[in-house]
Motif scaffolding. Sequence first.
Motif, PDB file in Angstrom:
ATOM      1  N   GLY A 222     -12.040  10.373  26.479  1.00  0.00           N
ATOM      2  CA  GLY A 222     -10.650  10.204  26.891  1.00  0.00           C
ATOM      3  C   GLY A 222     -10.105   8.802  26.779  1.00  0.00           C
ATOM      4  O   GLY A 222      -8.989   8.532  27.239  1.00  0.00           O
ATOM      5  N   ALA A 223     -10.858   7.886  26.166  1.00  0.00           N
ATOM      6  CA  ALA A 223     -10.395   6.518  26.019  1.00  0.00           C
ATOM      7  C   ALA A 223      -9.412   6.396  24.855  1.00  0.00           C
ATOM      8  O   ALA A 223      -9.362   7.256  23.974  1.00  0.00           O
ATOM      9  N   GLU A 224      -8.648   5.318  24.855  1.00  0.00           N
ATOM     10  CA  GLU A 224      -7.820   4.961  23.701  1.00  0.00           C
ATOM     11  C   GLU A 224      -8.704   4.137  22.768  1.00  0.00           C
ATOM     12  O   GLU A 224      -9.207   3.084  23.168  1.00  0.00           O
ATOM     13  N   VAL A 225      -8.885   4.609  21.543  1.00  0.00           N
ATOM     14  CA  VAL A 225      -9.921   4.063  20.668  1.00  0.00           C
ATOM     15  C   VAL A 225      -9.316   3.317  19.485  1.00  0.00           C
ATOM     16  O   VAL A 225      -8.447   3.843  18.778  1.00  0.00           O
ATOM     17  N   THR A 226      -9.811   2.103  19.264  1.00  0.00           N
ATOM     18  CA  THR A 226      -9.438   1.308  18.102  1.00  0.00           C
ATOM     19  C   THR A 226     -10.689   0.973  17.300  1.00  0.00           C
ATOM     20  O   THR A 226     -11.698   0.562  17.876  1.00  0.00           O
ATOM     21  N   VAL A 227     -10.632   1.169  16.001  1.00  0.00           N
ATOM     22  CA  VAL A 227     -11.720   0.729  15.126  1.00  0.00           C
ATOM     23  C   VAL A 227     -11.361  -0.648  14.589  1.00  0.00           C
ATOM     24  O   VAL A 227     -10.247  -0.880  14.117  1.00  0.00           O
ATOM     25  N   LEU A 228     -12.320  -1.565  14.691  1.00  0.00           N
ATOM     26  CA  LEU A 228     -12.179  -2.891  14.100  1.00  0.00           C
ATOM     27  C   LEU A 228     -13.154  -2.972  12.937  1.00  0.00           C
ATOM     28  O   LEU A 228     -14.371  -3.036  13.133  1.00  0.00           O
TER      29      LEU A 228
END
Length: 370
Positions: A222-228
Amino acid sequence: MTNDTHHSTATTTTTESTTASTTRTVAAYAAERPDAPLAKTTVVRRAVGEHDILIDIRYSGICHSDLHQVGEDWGTGIFPMVPGHEIAGVVSEVGPGVTRWKVGDRVGVGCFVDSCRTCDNCRAGLQQYCTGEGGAVFTYNSTGRDGLPTYGGYSAELVVDEAYALSIPDNLPLDAAAPLLCAGITLYSPLAHWGAGPGRKVAIVGLGGLGHMGVKFAHAMGAEVTVLSQSLRKREDGLKLGADHFRATADPATFTELAGGFDLIVNTVSADLDLSAYLGLLRTDGTLVQVGAPEKPVSVNAHALISGRRSVAGSMIGGLPATQEMLDFCGEHGITAEIELIRADRINEAYQRVLDGDVRFRFVIDASTI
């Protein structure tokens, strides 16, 4: 692509226990010396003991750490070396004292096959951090309590203590479940420990075998996910896997525009990175967790830590309880690895492609071809 019933060996038994098991010679792929190509050979597996199970290996994942171990990048190896610690298979024989398993059960084995069982960490279910004499016994390139070298999953069969096998949910295909035993738990463990979930902003650094599992888990939590990632080359893949955002770290604007934005960053890459720059992406009290293992020591600017009460932490796979929890979570959410299934005679080709970054996202060996 998955077939859980196609594989059989001449040594498979039809009874659920035995009192007169003997050692067995099984087919395997091994490196005879450091950096040597892997070649077909045989290894001797110990007899099935009182509390052992024999696993008919169906699939074995190829982890980047397999390449490091064969290349002795992390220290002197034990040769011949049979790599493989992402093992999925079916129980084909059990010892007379086994209570957890029966013939036909779907099981997995990860990075270790024994530990002291009595130290504080083992008692806490953190067997990967065993502090007893000799520490944890790893699935390969290690020495067992019997003084013999351990051989991994690039083989037809494995004998293991019943306590160190995990149950693979019935709804997960065994081939795509195999990488969960290392890549999966390596990412699930820090995400669960540091509280990835609703209202939390999580960044996953790198979108390889480890990183793609991190995206799936963080999204399911349920997290807000960003790929770096270094470039936007895998952007489409990342968004399909569940990422909400995808940013290129080669673009300096990424570090200014995202400054102070994340609660948790999990770094999956083994390359040397400027961790101080990544610390600047954390909110106050944020944590950067290192799971990739660079060959050289890493350093950070102390000001990047003290200016936001930020933390740098490390995490290594997971203990038996956490790994079973992860597998059950995968069963509930239908999560598996994205794989390319290969024959055993393509292992060396797969190793080169891993080095070249040419895999989406995990190679898995069909053990019936060994």
